[in-house]
Design a protein around this motif. Structure first.
Motif, short mmCIF file in Angstrom:
data_model
loop_
_atom_site.label_atom_id
_atom_site.label_comp_id
_atom_site.label_asym_id
_atom_site.label_seq_id
_atom_site.Cartn_x
_atom_site.Cartn_y
_atom_site.Cartn_z
N UNK A 158 0.82 -1.20 0.00
CA UNK A 158 0.00 0.00 0.00
C UNK A 158 0.86 1.26 0.00
N UNK A 159 0.88 1.99 -1.10
CA UNK A 159 1.69 3.20 -1.22
C UNK A 159 0.77 4.37 -1.56
N UNK A 160 0.77 5.39 -0.68
CA UNK A 160 0.02 6.61 -0.93
C UNK A 160 1.01 7.76 -1.03
N UNK A 161 0.66 8.76 -1.80
CA UNK A 161 1.55 9.91 -1.99
C UNK A 161 0.75 11.19 -1.89
N UNK A 162 1.35 12.19 -1.23
CA UNK A 162 0.70 13.49 -1.11
C UNK A 162 1.64 14.59 -1.58
N UNK A 163 1.07 15.57 -2.26
CA UNK A 163 1.82 16.74 -2.71
C UNK A 163 0.86 17.93 -2.70
N UNK A 164 1.34 19.12 -2.39
CA UNK A 164 0.45 20.26 -2.19
C UNK A 164 -0.38 20.59 -3.43
N UNK A 165 -1.63 21.03 -3.23
CA UNK A 165 -2.44 21.50 -4.34
C UNK A 165 -1.88 22.81 -4.89
N UNK A 166 -1.99 23.00 -6.18
CA UNK A 166 -1.46 24.19 -6.84
C UNK A 166 -2.62 24.96 -7.47
N UNK A 167 -2.73 26.23 -7.10
CA UNK A 167 -3.79 27.06 -7.69
C UNK A 167 -3.66 27.12 -9.20
#
Length: 441
Positions: A158-167
């Motif tokens: 199980x691999x999840x990834x997060x990165x900031x939202x960009x306007x």
């Protein structure tokens, strides 16, 4: 860059090692102060789940994604739109890193400690991990590779990834980051950044529609001071790789080194962040001066000249003058740089004497930038002097060791008296009784 002259320091004194470790001050990073800001964010995510993550994204990133999880169609579109040359470069980076990770992967083994008695060291992958990819001054697509590949080689299911939202991209992470995820087959991607993303991984996140993100066992990946503070706050609830600080490079060089190469390498790491550290350690005044001239020349055409100049002029950057290469090695080991280059006449021999560094780059044709992207090594490395006790990210970080113990009746009888004796010595007689009840029949 300022100069620090350590040539008069007596290396035989007890104070020498302490002076070397503090010779070049690092950028002022107050993680404890940042904790005050991240605690309420993490507590809010633990209490309100998805809504808290989205609220924090709107506040800190200036955009509220339509949904927390990135749609599969957005991942597919990002990969389809990826420039062919970037895809080819990413594929080669993945290939090289996957090769070194596979070589480093430890195997389970069984030890026969006595007839009928075995202890197996079983290598077990983490079952679920959360990878964090920053999205601040640059879209660090290479960080997707550096975090995901060792997790995949380790066998993490199980691999999840997060990165900031960009306007700029409608509340989605940067499209190049999404494309790298699609290329690697990572389909669980979240538009979340900062402390709220890490809290989401640690506690999970749910909404009225159900569970949007399940908790993970391990969080890896670099970030700013608030990400480091969140890691410190959440450690224990979840395992972390490290509290990564501003990037740093140190270079040991003698009069055989090319000043243009050294200047380019110092500038390359200063490009990351105004707090990045660039340190030259040399026994040559002539080289030091030549490097200064080259830095000025190369800054004239650098795209991020202001950011680079701020880093090079900061207290965390310096040219350190030493008597000889012996002292240079001592200074480098005391500093324990994240990245250490060795550009000397006998680079391999000097590098062999280094015991404290996140990664060592040997010779004039092995720049740190190579390691950042396609050397086959991992660029997620210990910073802030932590290389004296910590290692960079590798496939081992995504595995656990479990002992599996199997004893026959005869094997237990053979060692049982020793267990009873030691249990009595610790005044834990019931421990011994758990053995005696089996051996007395």
């Amino acid at each position: 860059m300022r100069r620090l002259d350590l040539r008069e320091l007596d290396p035989t004194t007890d104070e020498a090692a302490a002076v070397y470790s503090a010779a070049v001050p690092r950028a002022a990073v107050d993680v404890e102060h940042a904790l005050a800001a991240v605690r309420p964010i993490c507590d809010d995510v633990r209490t309100r789940g998805t809504a808290a993550v989205l609220d924090a994204g709107e506040k800190f990133d200036g955009v509220r994604p339509a949904q927390l999880r990135v749609p599969a169609s957005a991942l597919a579109d990002a990969l389809a739109d990826l420039a062919p040359e970037i895809r080819t470069a990413l594929e080669e980076s993945v290939r090289r890193l996957r090769q070194t990770c596979a070589a480093e992967l430890e195997q389970s083994l069984v030890t026969d400690v006595a007839p009928g008695a075995t202890v197996e060291r079983r290598i077990v992958p983490m079952q679920r991990v959360g990878l964090y990819v920053p999205g601040g001054l640059a879209p660090l697509v290479s960080t997707v590779v550096m975090n995901a590949v060792p997790a995949q080689v380790a066998g993490v299911p199980g691999i999840a990834l997060a990165s900031p939202p960009q306007a700029e991209f409608g509340g989605l992470p940067h499209p190049t980051i999404l494309a790298a995820c699609a290329l690697l087959g990572i389909d669980e991607v979240y538009a979340a950044g900062g402390a709220q993303a890490l809290a989401m991984f640690a506690y999970g996140a749910a909404s009225e529609e159900g569970v949007d993100c399940r908790p993970v066992n391990l969080i890896t990946g670099p970030g700013n001071i608030y990400v480091a503070a969140a890691k410190r706050h959440l450690q224990g609830t979840v395992s972390i790789d490290s509290e990564a600080g501003p990037t740093e490079i140190a270079i040991i060089a003698d009069d055989t080194a090319d000043p243009a190469f050294i200047a380019a390498d110092l500038i390359s790491q200063a490009e990351h962040d105004p707090m990045a550290a660039s340190v030259l350690i040399t026994d040559s005044d002539v080289l030091a001066t030549a490097v200064e001239v080259e830095v000025d020349l190369q800054l004239e055409t650098a795209r991020h000249a202001d950011r680079i100049s701020t880093a090079l002029d900061g207290p965390q950057s310096a040219t350190v003058l030493v008597r000889d290469l012996d002292q240079a090695v001592d200074v480098a080991n005391g500093y324990a740089a994240e990245h250490l280059e060795v550009q000397t006449a006998d680079a391999a021999q000097v590098a062999a004497r280094i015991v404290n560094a996140g990664a060592i780059f040997v010779g004039s044709h092995t720049p740190v930038s190579l390691g950042d992207y396609a050397a086959g090594s991992n660029h997620v490395l210990p910073t802030a002097g932590c290389a004296c006790h910590s290692s960079g990210l590798s496939v081992r970080a995504f595995c656990k060791n479990m002992h599996v113990v199997t004893y026959s009746e005869a094997a237990l009888r053979e060692v049982g008296d020793h267990v009873v004796t030691l249990a009595e010595a610790e005044n834990l007689p019931s421990h011994g009784a758990a053995v005696s009840i089996r051996t007395s029949r």
